[in-house]
Design a protein around this motif. Structure first.
Motif, PDB file in Angstrom:
ATOM      1  N   ASN A 147       0.855  -1.197   0.000  1.00 16.95           N
ATOM      2  CA  ASN A 147       0.000   0.000   0.000  1.00 16.95           C
ATOM      3  C   ASN A 147       0.889   1.244   0.000  1.00 16.95           C
ATOM      4  N   PRO A 148       0.712   2.140  -0.968  1.00 18.84           N
ATOM      5  CA  PRO A 148       1.645   3.272  -1.107  1.00 18.84           C
ATOM      6  C   PRO A 148       1.745   4.150   0.137  1.00 18.84           C
ATOM      7  N   VAL A 149       0.620   4.425   0.784  1.00 18.86           N
ATOM      8  CA  VAL A 149       0.669   5.324   1.952  1.00 18.86           C
ATOM      9  C   VAL A 149       1.342   4.624   3.128  1.00 18.86           C
ATOM     10  N   PHE A 150       0.960   3.393   3.357  1.00 22.79           N
ATOM     11  CA  PHE A 150       1.574   2.655   4.465  1.00 22.79           C
ATOM     12  C   PHE A 150       3.058   2.429   4.206  1.00 22.79           C
ATOM     13  N   ALA A 151       3.406   2.180   2.956  1.00 23.63           N
ATOM     14  CA  ALA A 151       4.814   1.984   2.596  1.00 23.63           C
ATOM     15  C   ALA A 151       5.640   3.225   2.947  1.00 23.63           C
ATOM     16  N   ASP A 152       5.080   4.392   2.667  1.00 21.93           N
ATOM     17  CA  ASP A 152       5.793   5.630   3.015  1.00 21.93           C
ATOM     18  C   ASP A 152       5.850   5.834   4.527  1.00 21.93           C
ATOM     19  N   TYR A 153       4.788   5.450   5.209  1.00 26.54           N
ATOM     20  CA  TYR A 153       4.777   5.547   6.682  1.00 26.54           C
ATOM     21  C   TYR A 153       5.919   4.719   7.272  1.00 26.54           C
ATOM     22  N   SER A 219      -9.795   6.312  19.902  1.00 28.23           N
ATOM     23  CA  SER A 219      -9.349   7.022  18.702  1.00 28.23           C
ATOM     24  C   SER A 219      -7.852   7.253  18.772  1.00 28.23           C
ATOM     25  N   PHE A 220      -7.182   7.084  17.643  1.00 26.32           N
ATOM     26  CA  PHE A 220      -5.749   7.331  17.600  1.00 26.32           C
ATOM     27  C   PHE A 220      -5.469   8.814  17.864  1.00 26.32           C
ATOM     28  N   SER A 221      -4.552   9.052  18.788  1.00 26.43           N
ATOM     29  CA  SER A 221      -4.064  10.411  19.027  1.00 26.43           C
ATOM     30  C   SER A 221      -2.580  10.262  19.328  1.00 26.43           C
ATOM     31  N   LEU A 222      -1.754  10.982  18.601  1.00 20.44           N
ATOM     32  CA  LEU A 222      -0.306  10.745  18.669  1.00 20.44           C
ATOM     33  C   LEU A 222       0.243  10.833  20.082  1.00 20.44           C
ATOM     34  N   ASP A 250      -0.274  11.605   8.195  1.00 24.65           N
ATOM     35  CA  ASP A 250      -0.278  13.052   8.462  1.00 24.65           C
ATOM     36  C   ASP A 250      -0.046  13.347   9.941  1.00 24.65           C
ATOM     37  N   ALA A 251      -0.643  12.533  10.810  1.00 21.75           N
ATOM     38  CA  ALA A 251      -0.511  12.786  12.252  1.00 21.75           C
ATOM     39  C   ALA A 251       0.923  12.578  12.724  1.00 21.75           C
TER      40      ALA A 251
END
Ligand code: PHE
Ligand code: FE
Length: 294
Positions: A147-153, A219-222, A250-251
């Motif tokens: 997955n492109p976004v996860f790969a960048d993450y 909920s995810f919160s950094l 983004d977070a």
């Protein structure tokens, strides 16, 4: 279950694996020819059991990537998977003898190389294993690298890990790894789904994380996640839910330096605690029992 590579060093016993074969960056040869027929068969049983668990429980991105990977009949040759990954997201997988030190781990991720353990668990570890093996690493982690976004993450995580080392903040970053890459949940129109590798490579925790009334789902919160310790020897008490991989990316994009400072001077939160105003996600309705073949 799995222990994230970032917890290497915290464990009381030496990691399993033959480290004499490793190069200085901790990669090694897969030596595919040395797997026995019994190991290929055990891998196939693990794979088929987990595959049946995925409908309605794993996120779509995971399920879609697993299809073309076609790695279910035997332990695959890593080179074949790397060929497909390179074409898809410019990632590749590399063989390692087992858990590797944090610095080596983050350096590989920063270079878009995911370390995969060469050895397979023993038959008596079919349901539970404390260290990542080839099944956990491949089945759990590799699909989302398509997955492109996860790969960048994951690459950003590697870069962030090297930076956190210098800031003595690895403890906090390990929590982020744990609650996303290993035990993350994602909210979809059809209900909650799992994307974490520690969940999706465990038959028991897949069902527990999504449907049990025991753990809480927040909920995810950094900063919340960075302040929350975790258990490595049992199912989790808390899971964090993202809305999308783009939200997660983004977070986590901002510079963590001031965040580490804030988090370092704030108290740790109890593993199963809740902050004022935090709302809980309801568990999914129980899924029909999956027939077992073991
Ligand atoms: N943005 C983080 C930093 O500046 C790096 C990071 C990105 C860490 C993604 C984890 C995941 O340190
Ligand atoms: Fe893992």
């Amino acid at each position: 279950m799995a222990v994230a590579p970032v917890t290497y060093g915290a464990s009381e016993r030496p990691p399993r694996g033959d480290y004499s074969r490793a190069r200085s960056d901790y990669t090694c040869e897969q030596d595919w020819d040395t797997y026995t027929a019994a190991e290929h068969a055990l891998y196939a049983r693990l794979f088929q059991r987990q595959l049946r668990q995925l409908p309605g429980q794993a996120c779509d991105e995971f399920v879609h990537a697993l299809g073309p990977m076609d790695i279910g009949r035997a332990i695959p040759r890593f080179e074949d998977i790397s060929d497909a990954l390179r074409r898809s997201t410019r990632w590749e997988i590399v063989a390692v003898p087992g858990l590797i030190p944090e610095h080596a781990f983050f350096s590989l991720l920063a270079g878009r190389r995911f370390p995969v353990t060469v050895w397979l668990r023993r038959p008596e570890e079919f349901d539970y294993i404390v260290e990542p093996d080839v099944f956990h690493d491949l089945f759990g982690h590799v699909p989302l690298l398509f997955n492109p976004v996860f790969a960048d993450y994951m690459q950003a995580f590697g870069v962030g890990g090297l930076k956190a080392e210098g800031l003595h903040a690895l403890e906090y970053l390990a929590r982020l790894y744990w609650y996303t890459v290993e035990f993350g949940l994602i909210s979809t129109p059809g209900g909650l789904r799992a994307y974490g590798a520690g969940i999706l490579s465990s038959a028991g925790e897949t069902v527990y994380s999504l449907t049990s009334h025991k753990p809480q789902r927040l909920s995810f919160s950094l900063e919340r996640v960075l302040r929350t310790p975790y258990k490595i020897d049992d199912y989790q008490d808390s899971y964090f839910v993202i809305d999308s991989f783009a939200q997660l990316f983004d977070a986590t994009a901002p510079d963590f330096t001031p965040i580490y400072q804030r988090v370092g001077s704030a108290p740790e939160l109890p593993i199963n605690g809740r902050l004022p105003g935090e709302r809980l996600y309801a568990p999914n309705a129980p899924v029909a029992a999956v027939p077992s073949t073991s």
